[in-house]
Write a protein that holds these residues in place. Sequence first.
Motif, PDB file in Angstrom:
ATOM      1  N   THR A 155       0.843  -1.197   0.000  1.00  0.00           N
ATOM      2  CA  THR A 155       0.000   0.000   0.000  1.00  0.00           C
ATOM      3  C   THR A 155       0.874   1.242   0.000  1.00  0.00           C
ATOM      4  OG1 THR A 155      -1.520  -1.257   1.339  1.00  0.00           O
ATOM      5  CG2 THR A 155      -1.952   1.083   1.163  1.00  0.00           C
TER       6      THR A 155
ATOM      7  N   VAL B 266      -2.293   0.832  -4.543  1.00  0.00           N
ATOM      8  CA  VAL B 266      -1.724  -0.446  -4.159  1.00  0.00           C
ATOM      9  C   VAL B 266      -0.897  -0.971  -5.317  1.00  0.00           C
ATOM     10  CG1 VAL B 266      -2.342  -2.870  -3.830  1.00  0.00           C
ATOM     11  CG2 VAL B 266      -3.425  -1.130  -2.420  1.00  0.00           C
TER      12      VAL B 266
ATOM     13  N   THR C 174       0.408  -4.399  -6.742  1.00  0.00           N
ATOM     14  CA  THR C 174       0.225  -5.843  -6.599  1.00  0.00           C
ATOM     15  C   THR C 174       1.332  -6.560  -7.361  1.00  0.00           C
ATOM     16  OG1 THR C 174      -1.297  -5.810  -8.474  1.00  0.00           O
ATOM     17  CG2 THR C 174      -2.270  -5.776  -6.287  1.00  0.00           C
TER      18      THR C 174
ATOM     19  N   THR D 279      -2.596   0.142  -8.835  1.00  0.00           N
ATOM     20  CA  THR D 279      -4.044   0.368  -8.925  1.00  0.00           C
ATOM     21  C   THR D 279      -4.444   1.473  -7.948  1.00  0.00           C
ATOM     22  OG1 THR D 279      -4.263  -2.021  -9.207  1.00  0.00           O
ATOM     23  CG2 THR D 279      -6.294  -0.781  -8.862  1.00  0.00           C
ATOM     24  N   HIS D 280      -5.312   2.346  -8.409  1.00  0.00           N
ATOM     25  CA  HIS D 280      -5.867   3.390  -7.540  1.00  0.00           C
ATOM     26  C   HIS D 280      -6.920   2.762  -6.642  1.00  0.00           C
ATOM     27  CE1 HIS D 280      -7.511   7.171  -6.211  1.00  0.00           C
ATOM     28  NE2 HIS D 280      -8.699   6.844  -6.688  1.00  0.00           N
ATOM     29  N   VAL D 281      -6.831   3.013  -5.331  1.00  0.00           N
ATOM     30  CA  VAL D 281      -7.806   2.438  -4.398  1.00  0.00           C
ATOM     31  C   VAL D 281      -8.796   3.491  -3.912  1.00  0.00           C
ATOM     32  CG1 VAL D 281      -8.126   1.230  -2.197  1.00  0.00           C
ATOM     33  CG2 VAL D 281      -6.190   0.663  -3.651  1.00  0.00           C
ATOM     34  N   GLU D 282      -8.291   4.599  -3.362  1.00  0.00           N
ATOM     35  CA  GLU D 282      -9.218   5.632  -2.877  1.00  0.00           C
ATOM     36  C   GLU D 282      -8.589   7.003  -2.959  1.00  0.00           C
ATOM     37  OE1 GLU D 282      -8.639   4.637   1.826  1.00  0.00           O
ATOM     38  OE2 GLU D 282      -9.837   6.399   1.327  1.00  0.00           O
TER      39      GLU D 282
END
Lengths: 274, 280
Positions: free
Chosen positions: B216, B226, B228, B237-240
């Motif tokens: 993270t 995140v 991966t 990847t965009h999380v929030e």
Amino acid sequence: MNLAKALEIASATHTGMVRSHNEDAIAADGGVGLAVLADGMGGYNAGEVASGIAVALITSEMRQAIPKTNLHALSQEEGDLQAVRMLKGVVTKTNTSIFESANSQPQYAGMGTTLVVALFRDNRVSVAHIGDSRLYRMRNERLDQVTRDHSLLQEQIDSGMLSKEAARRSQNKNLVTRALGIEPEVEPEIHTYDAQPGDIYLLCSDGLNDMVEDEDIELTLNAMGSNLPLAANQLVQMANDNGGRDNISVILVKIVRDFPATDTWLSRVLSWFK
Amino acid sequence: MAKLILTLDGVVLKEFALTKERTTIGRKAHNDVQIDNLAVSGEHAAIVTILNDSFLEDLGSTNGTLVNGQPIKKHFLQNGDLVEIGKYKVKYVNEQGAGTSAADFEKTMVLRAPQRPAEPRVGDTQTGVKTDFRSTQVDTQFNNTGQQAISRPIPPQAPTTPPMATNPAPAAGAGPMTTLTTAPGVPPAAAMQGVIQILSGPNAGRELPLVKALTTLGKPGVQVAVITKRPQGYFITHVEGATVPVVNGQPLNAQAHILNDHDIVELAGVKMEFFYKPVA
């Protein structure tokens, strides 16, 4: 009471990298606070039929029964009994339905399914399960397995024959000791737990937990818990990256806020206007 | 079906199929595997087989039982294990464990233990996994039509290459690397590892090795991304958060984005570089 605002739900289901059919079935309804997951077994497409019947029947029965059953008018203990009784009743009915289909149609002979159902109400979750589909709970950044598999491996672990670590090397992974629709009667295991805001509940088929270590599931929910659809897809992707040998299904339910039972006539009146 | 291959000084003496729930090894004649040698105890060891798993137990023998050179009391046998009893060697072969025989399909079955203490019906078998190691017994369950109750065939092995591996990153050039990241003691097949180095801000210069399946980045509640680790390489990847990470000047969309060697990532006002590093 409508729980849609208290629960956030995301789900994903995937055939995996090896199988040709997806024999898993899932459904979730935030409004009534219900999540259902089934992993079917049986030749040809019978597995899909069994899990499909289970999920469809349980969802429709409970959608009808929950608003009619005034769980909130009862004391908490009785409310528990009511929820547990409802789960037991609907599971029994579903078992009969699958068992009779299997016995009346030769192509479905011997079909069955695992099941895990989570029913949220009154800051609690009641979970019924049969077989090796699981419920996990994420709380305070820690993942715990809530259900205990009805499987040969779990029995061997319980008896001290196998360590959890050794169990991962077992060749007997796919043996369940209970399933829905196999016998005229079935005993679901039902327990009720407190649910807290911030909890994330994970219902999954063995296609997830056989391929992805609990540690990585925990890591994923910690990293992506703020974006549930992303987390659901990430879990499926990890299972597939690790081989995806079975169908993979996940339902994530996050408790966004309290959902206490509103048992006064006033709150019931008010709830009509929500 | 698992089997035992008994050898002495490299010469195969005999093979034994593990068809019984309990197979005994010893010097006396009543043993299933008889080894007529004084270094072998009368009742030396036993192998309990439960479906596809076998467990070896030393029965308190005088000279002991070794598995792969280590003395054991109880041991969960794995394909290829070498059991030593005196000068004799017994190899445990369970091809299903090797995952090579395509004909051997795993089948999911239901084992039914009669819940009621009532007398067992005809055709009923029992699932008695008792705490006593020696008395463990399990029989497969058949329903009353004589048919196997439940079966779902699983092809024996995972696919050799994930179909999505069209754009392999340097670390994944050799095909799917070990992705069971938590399997202890299993070194990753790939010799390269992804690393993030912070280029700006108070932590400039710091290196963050991407060892876990997910790493993270960012601040919860503000902006989180995140990274991966996948067989095909590393993905961001965009999380929030309202703002999305920027990779080489391009804002990310909702899709995971594969990271290439020396990509520059900007996240929550901090610049960082992704690169591959040889694993020590």
